[in-house]
Scaffold this active site. Structure first.
Site, short mmCIF file in Angstrom:
data_model
loop_
_atom_site.label_atom_id
_atom_site.label_comp_id
_atom_site.label_asym_id
_atom_site.label_seq_id
_atom_site.Cartn_x
_atom_site.Cartn_y
_atom_site.Cartn_z
N GLU A 71 -5.61 50.72 -18.90
CA GLU A 71 -6.03 50.00 -17.60
C GLU A 71 -6.27 50.97 -16.55
O GLU A 71 -7.82 50.57 -16.24
CB GLU A 71 -5.48 49.29 -16.94
N HIS A 102 3.08 37.91 -16.82
CA HIS A 102 2.63 37.06 -16.92
C HIS A 102 1.92 36.20 -16.81
O HIS A 102 0.76 35.22 -17.15
CB HIS A 102 2.23 36.53 -18.39
#
Ligand SMILES: Cc1ncc(C[n+]2csc(CCOP(=O)(O)OP(=O)(O)O)c2C)c(N)n1
Lengths: 321, 326
Positions: free
Chosen positions: B62, B131
């Protein structure tokens, strides 16, 4: 280092325990008893079990989103794990973590992780603590072949080599990251080369051969304990199931998975054959182990189902800021 | 303009396809966005239509690929970088916050950074603490970032198209529980301006400012409250920054009451910002103190019962509104 006969039988039992645990977890998920998402370790059992057999109870491991196998191999309690999967109050994390976040600090498991690569730095940090205290312990980081592309691996590998930290990086090369073959993402597919710039040993092994995994890990652990620093183990294996349950698997080559489920390749079937051929265990003995393992998991499932939900007050427990 | 009922997911997909068709400099990048069509299926069909150069599948890196996006934007392209969960955007904070947000101002206006960071947040699906976060307030806090949270398929399409056309960095935050929701969306070329709030329901008794999925909860709460004779006006800022305080102020001047609903944690959250701005603008018009309804200040727990207790619900909104009239 060759594993003793008793150790081998124990390895067999643990691999089977993981397989049957996963089948039960999958069943719970399909029946909607479980929420969120869950990732099956099926097919990779030899890696967690082979590595953890080379560790002491107080050595550290860090795990991943695909983490049930790591904890069971390290000696985790299936009852508390299953209860956690169902979000129950007496689960490992009191129902607050779920499948992706089970931890058992009492046996050195610093947690499964929802962040890909998240455990790599933490294991290196635990190894730093071992080095700092000079206590002879080691830390193992389990991570996937997708995770090896995270920058944190290279930063930590450099520091681990620099300070000769007792850490073992175990890359489980199961061929997939989510819905892609990982080969698409490696500039050079020989992952052992990724340790070259840092000058520590790296080996690629058959990760479905539990004895090979054990021997390799034992060697790496030995080096780590005497201050010789890190090792990278690339354990080749195959992700038998989808990324999560419900994965359409439409990106996978047809017929490929079956070639990994044979007596020669499935880590459990082939080890079973080895134990019998080498007369380490009899067929009856293995049958007995199977029956015991099924009973153990059945017990865990019942324990989880019968466990209470967390009380509303649990929402505020462990909040300090 | 012809409209049809489509999913939020499809609306986003349509916006991407149309913008890539329109402008060769636009490309998408992220984990599994190409061949697989996106983990959340937002980029379905893009790889097939535009090829691997414009639908870039990345390794799980990322920090690296987000920085590559920012660099490509500085060099004249218009990337749409997908960060699969807003939680994973934590690994890419440097390129977003230190680089993209700063370049235009810091370089004395010599450049701009035309990039969209598409991501997704929110709880309610048992995905636990890593999450499920609602981190919009972090980005709102950084000068130099535009922050958008669409609540309907219509807004999703119109605002994503505008975000891609904007010359500045945009954090475009979707919600995991909105992808399957449906609504009317215009076909083809059409956009919604950035920085414009939308009154999603008209009412005279109280203004509820809600963002993202909370808009849907506020609307269903409003229907139930109407049966009790309470008419709620629901205002959806859509763009969190720059915030359209005028639309909010106009509404509160009419209703004299304000409830702010946001899914982020309470302390230092986006709701606090709206409350403060509203006090600055409409204090004299208020009949009651402003109330905020947010998630509790806890990492989101996995257990269903605990998770529901932690985040706002239709029932909690109803209770909070009733509190103004009891
Ligand atoms: C930082 C981060 N990026 C992306 C994801 C989404 N994600 C979850 S698992 C996964 C694939 C991981 O692949 P690998 O490391 O090979 O492990 P495997 O799933 O094969 O065990 C991805 C991309 C994540 N959880 N965290």
């Amino acid at each position: 280092m060759i594993a003793h006969d008793d150790t081998q039988i124990e390895m067999y039992r643990k691999m089977l325990l993981i397989r049957v645990f996963e089948e039960q977890a999958r069943d719970f998920f399909m029946k909607n008893v479980m929420r969120g998402s869950t990732h099956m370790y099926i097919g990779q059992e030899a890696i967690a079990v082979g590595v953890c057999a080379a560790l002491e109870q107080n050595d550290y491991i860090t795990s991943t989103h695909r983490g049930h196998g790591h904890l069971l191999a390290k000696g985790g309690n299936p009852d508390l794990m299953m209860a956690e999967l169902l979000g129950k109050a007496n689960g490992y994390c009191k129902g607050k973590g779920g499948s992706m976040h089970i931890a058992d600090l009492s046996i050195g498991n610093l947690g499964a992780n929802g962040i890909v690569g998240g455990g790599i730095g933490l294991a290196t940090g635990a190894a730093f603590a071992c080095y700092y205290r000079d206590d002879g312990r080691v830390a193992v980081s389990f991570f996937g072949d997708g995770a090896i592309n995270q920058g944190v691996f290279y930063e930590c590998a450099n520091m681990a080599a620099l300070w000769k930290l007792p850490v073992i990086y175990v890359c489980e090369r199961n061929r997939f990251a989510e819905f892609s073959y990982t080969d698409r993402y490696f500039a050079d597919s020989d992952l052992t080369k990724r340790a070259i710039p840092f000058g520590f040993p790296a080996v690629a092994i058959d990760g479905n051969d539990v004895l090979k995994v054990y021997e390799t890990a034992a060697e790496a652990v030995k080096r780590a304990r005497i201050g010789q620093g890190p090792t990278l183990i690339v354990a080749n294996t195959y992700r038998i199931m989808g990324h999560t349950i419900g994965d359409p698997l439409n990106y996978r080559i047809k017929g490929e998975v079956e070639t990994w489920q044979t007596e020669e390749r499935d880590p459990i079937l082939r080890f079973e054959k080895h134990l019998i051929q080498q007369e380490i265990a009899s067929i009856e003995q293995l049958q007995q182990i199977k029956a015991d393992v099924h009973q153990r998991i059945e017990h865990a499932a019942q324990f989880a189902l019968n466990s209470p939900e967390p009380p509303p007050s649990a929402l505020w427990e462990d909040i300090y800021a | 303009m012809a409209e049809r009922i489509i999913e939020y997911r499809e609306a986003l997909n349509e916006a991407l396809l149309e913008e890539m068709e329109r402008d060769l400099a636009v490309f998408i990048m992220g984990e599994d966005v190409g061949q697989y069509g996106g983990v959340l299926k937002i980029s379905k069909g893009i790889y097939e239509r535009f090829g691997e150069k414009r639908a870039v599948d990345t390794p799980i890196s990322e920090n690296g690929f987000t920085a590559i996006g920012v660099g490509a934007a500085l060099a004249g392209l218009r990337p749409v970088v997908e960060l699969m969960y807003i939680d994973f955007a934590c690994l890419a904070m440097d390129p977003i916050v230190n680089q993209a947000a700063k370049a235009r101002y810091m370089f004395g206006g010599k450049t701009s950074v035309p990039i969209v960071f598409r991501t997704q947040g929110g709880g309610g699906r048992g995905n636990a603490a890593q999450h499920s976060q609602s981190l919009e307030a972090w980005y709102v806090h950084v000068p130099g970032l535009i922050v958008i949270q669409p609540s309907t398929p219509r807004d999703a399409k119109g605002l994503l198209k505008s975000a891609i056309r904007d010359d500045n960095p945009v954090i475009f935050i979707e919600h995991k529980l909105l992808y399957n929701t449906k609504g009317a969306v215009p076909e083809g070329e059409w956009t919604i301006p950035i920085g414009k709030a939308d009154v999603k329901r008209v009412g005279n008794h109280i203004t509820v400012v809600a963002t993202s999925r909370m808009v849907l909860l506020a609307l269903s709460a409003a229907e139930k409250l109407a049966e009790e004779g309470i008419e709620v006006e629901v205002v959806d800022p859509r763009t969190l920054k720059p915030l359209d305080i005028e639309t909010i102020a106009t509404s509160v001047k009419k209703t004299h009451r304000l409830l702010v609903v946001n899914e982020g944690a309470r302390t230092g959250g986006f709701a606090a910002e709206v409350v403060t701005r509203a006090y600055e603008e409409v204090f004299d018009y208020l009949d009651a103190p402003i109330v905020r309804l947010t998630s509790e200040d806890v990492p989101l727990p996995y257990s269903g019962a605990l998770e529901m207790a932690a985040i706002p619900s239709e029932e909690k909104i109803i209770q909070a509104v009733r509190g103004f009239f009891s």
